[in-house]
Design a protein around this motif. Sequence first.
Motif, short mmCIF file in Angstrom:
data_model
loop_
_atom_site.label_atom_id
_atom_site.label_comp_id
_atom_site.label_asym_id
_atom_site.label_seq_id
_atom_site.Cartn_x
_atom_site.Cartn_y
_atom_site.Cartn_z
N ILE A 160 -18.08 3.38 18.85
CA ILE A 160 -18.84 4.44 19.54
C ILE A 160 -18.49 4.47 21.03
CG2 ILE A 160 -21.17 5.12 20.25
CD1 ILE A 160 -22.12 4.03 17.49
N PHE A 161 -18.43 3.29 21.66
CA PHE A 161 -18.11 3.24 23.09
C PHE A 161 -16.66 3.66 23.35
CE2 PHE A 161 -21.78 0.20 23.45
CZ PHE A 161 -22.52 0.98 24.31
N ASN A 162 -15.76 3.23 22.47
CA ASN A 162 -14.35 3.58 22.64
C ASN A 162 -14.15 5.10 22.52
OD1 ASN A 162 -11.34 3.13 20.67
ND2 ASN A 162 -11.52 3.42 22.85
N PHE A 163 -14.67 5.68 21.45
CA PHE A 163 -14.50 7.11 21.24
C PHE A 163 -15.23 7.91 22.32
CE2 PHE A 163 -15.98 11.08 19.04
CZ PHE A 163 -14.75 11.72 19.07
N GLY A 164 -16.45 7.47 22.64
CA GLY A 164 -17.21 8.16 23.68
C GLY A 164 -16.51 8.11 25.02
N GLY A 165 -15.93 6.96 25.36
CA GLY A 165 -15.23 6.81 26.63
C GLY A 165 -14.01 7.70 26.72
N VAL A 166 -13.21 7.71 25.66
CA VAL A 166 -12.02 8.55 25.64
C VAL A 166 -12.41 10.03 25.69
CG1 VAL A 166 -10.01 9.25 24.27
CG2 VAL A 166 -10.60 6.84 24.45
N PHE A 167 -13.44 10.38 24.93
CA PHE A 167 -13.91 11.76 24.91
C PHE A 167 -14.34 12.21 26.32
CE2 PHE A 167 -17.21 14.97 24.60
CZ PHE A 167 -16.70 15.86 23.67
N TYR A 168 -15.12 11.37 26.98
CA TYR A 168 -15.62 11.72 28.31
C TYR A 168 -14.47 11.86 29.31
CZ TYR A 168 -18.15 11.49 32.72
OH TYR A 168 -18.63 11.77 33.98
N LEU A 169 -13.58 10.87 29.31
CA LEU A 169 -12.47 10.89 30.26
C LEU A 169 -11.57 12.10 30.05
CD1 LEU A 169 -11.50 7.11 30.19
CD2 LEU A 169 -12.59 8.33 32.08
N ALA B 183 -2.97 7.41 24.19
CA ALA B 183 -2.56 6.71 22.96
C ALA B 183 -2.76 5.20 23.05
CB ALA B 183 -1.10 7.02 22.64
N TRP B 184 -2.64 4.63 24.26
CA TRP B 184 -2.70 3.17 24.41
C TRP B 184 -4.09 2.61 24.14
CZ3 TRP B 184 1.91 1.12 24.38
CH2 TRP B 184 2.99 1.87 24.88
N PHE B 185 -5.14 3.43 24.31
CA PHE B 185 -6.50 2.95 24.00
C PHE B 185 -7.27 3.96 23.17
CE2 PHE B 185 -6.42 4.84 28.22
CZ PHE B 185 -7.48 5.73 28.22
N HIS B 186 -6.54 4.77 22.43
CA HIS B 186 -7.13 5.74 21.51
C HIS B 186 -7.90 4.99 20.42
CE1 HIS B 186 -7.18 8.84 18.35
NE2 HIS B 186 -6.92 9.72 19.30
N LEU C 144 -1.03 2.58 17.11
CA LEU C 144 -0.42 3.34 18.20
C LEU C 144 0.39 4.50 17.65
CD1 LEU C 144 0.33 3.65 21.23
CD2 LEU C 144 2.26 2.11 20.79
N PHE C 145 1.16 4.23 16.61
CA PHE C 145 1.95 5.30 16.00
C PHE C 145 1.03 6.38 15.42
CE2 PHE C 145 3.60 6.98 11.94
CZ PHE C 145 4.62 7.78 12.44
N PHE C 146 0.02 5.97 14.66
CA PHE C 146 -0.82 6.97 14.00
C PHE C 146 -1.83 7.63 14.94
CE2 PHE C 146 0.89 5.10 10.14
CZ PHE C 146 1.12 6.25 9.40
N SER C 147 -1.99 7.09 16.14
CA SER C 147 -2.83 7.78 17.12
C SER C 147 -2.17 9.08 17.59
CB SER C 147 -3.09 6.88 18.33
OG SER C 147 -1.92 6.73 19.13
N LEU C 148 -0.88 9.20 17.34
CA LEU C 148 -0.16 10.41 17.73
C LEU C 148 -0.40 11.55 16.75
CD1 LEU C 148 3.25 8.76 18.73
CD2 LEU C 148 1.27 9.23 20.17
N ALA C 149 -0.99 11.23 15.59
CA ALA C 149 -1.28 12.24 14.58
C ALA C 149 -2.76 12.63 14.64
CB ALA C 149 -0.94 11.71 13.19
#
Length: 270
Positions: free
Chosen positions: A87-96, A108-111, A138-143
Motif C-alpha cells: 500500500i505504501f509503495n503503490f501510494g508513494g509511486v502514485f503520489y510522486l 521502474a527501479w521502485f515500481h 524490473l523487467f515486468f514493471s515495464l509492462a
Amino acid sequence: MIDKYKTKNIDFLSLKNLIWIVVAQVAIIFLLPGGGVWWFDYIADNSTTYNMVMYAIETLFVVLLFTFSSIIKKDYQKTGILSLLAIFNFGGVFYLKTHDLIPNNIIAWFHPVTLSLFFSFIIYSDWKKALMGYFFGLFFSLAPLMGSLVPILFFQLWANSHLNHQAQKKASAFISRMYMYYIIMLIFTILQVSIVNHLAFSPRMMLSHEIESFAIIAALVICYYLLWDYLNSYYQGHKNVLFYFSFIPIIWIIPLIVILIKGNKSIVNK
C-alpha cells in the motif's frame, strides 16, 4: 532459528494455486479496464469517484503481488506486513507520479511490480530469490499490470516449488510447464522487438536501451535457471531426452504431450 516455512512441505505448484492465478487474471480483465496503466495518463480527465475506485482496485492487485506466497504459506503476520508495504509503495509511486515529482525513467527501479517479489522473499530472509525476483520484476514493471500479473504470481510458485522426489500430478505439471513456457516465450518476443529490432519495449517508462536490454536478458536467464532447477526435480535427476527437449522452444511440445500421457510416474519409479 530455522524458518519453519523452509522445512514445511508446501505444494506451491498445486492445481489449486494455479487456478487462483487464472482467477486473478480473469478478475483483472473485468475490474481494471485500464490494464494497470490508467494512473500514468490523464487523471484529471476522469471523475474523482472513478479515480478513487480504480485506485482501490489496483491497490488490491498490488497487495496480491506482494502477499501471494505468504497467503499460500498461511503466514498471516507476514501477509499483513507485506500488505502495508504494498500500500505504501503503490501510494508513494502514485503520489510522486501524479504530482510530477519524479521522471518516468526512474519509476521502474521502485515500481510495485519490481519490489513485490523482492519483499515477498526478503521477508523470509531468502536473499537469492529476492535478488532474482527484483530483476525479474524490473523487467515486468515495464509492462501494464494486466500483462505482469500472471508472471509475477507464477514466479512465486515457481521459485518456491520443491517436488521432493514425488510424482507431480498431470494437471498441475502440465499447467505449470505451460506457464513457464508462456513467460519464456513472452520474454523472447520482447527480446526480438527491443534488442533485435531496436524498438522501445516500454516507451512510457523511458528507460535507456541498455537498461531495457539488461532487464530482458536478466529475466530470461532467471527463467532458464528456474526451469533447470524445476526440470531437474521433475525428472528426478535423469538427464534424458525429454529433459533436454524441455528447454527448447517449439520442441518442448514433445515433453508436454508426454506429461498428458503419463506424467512423471515412470521416472519416479525408476
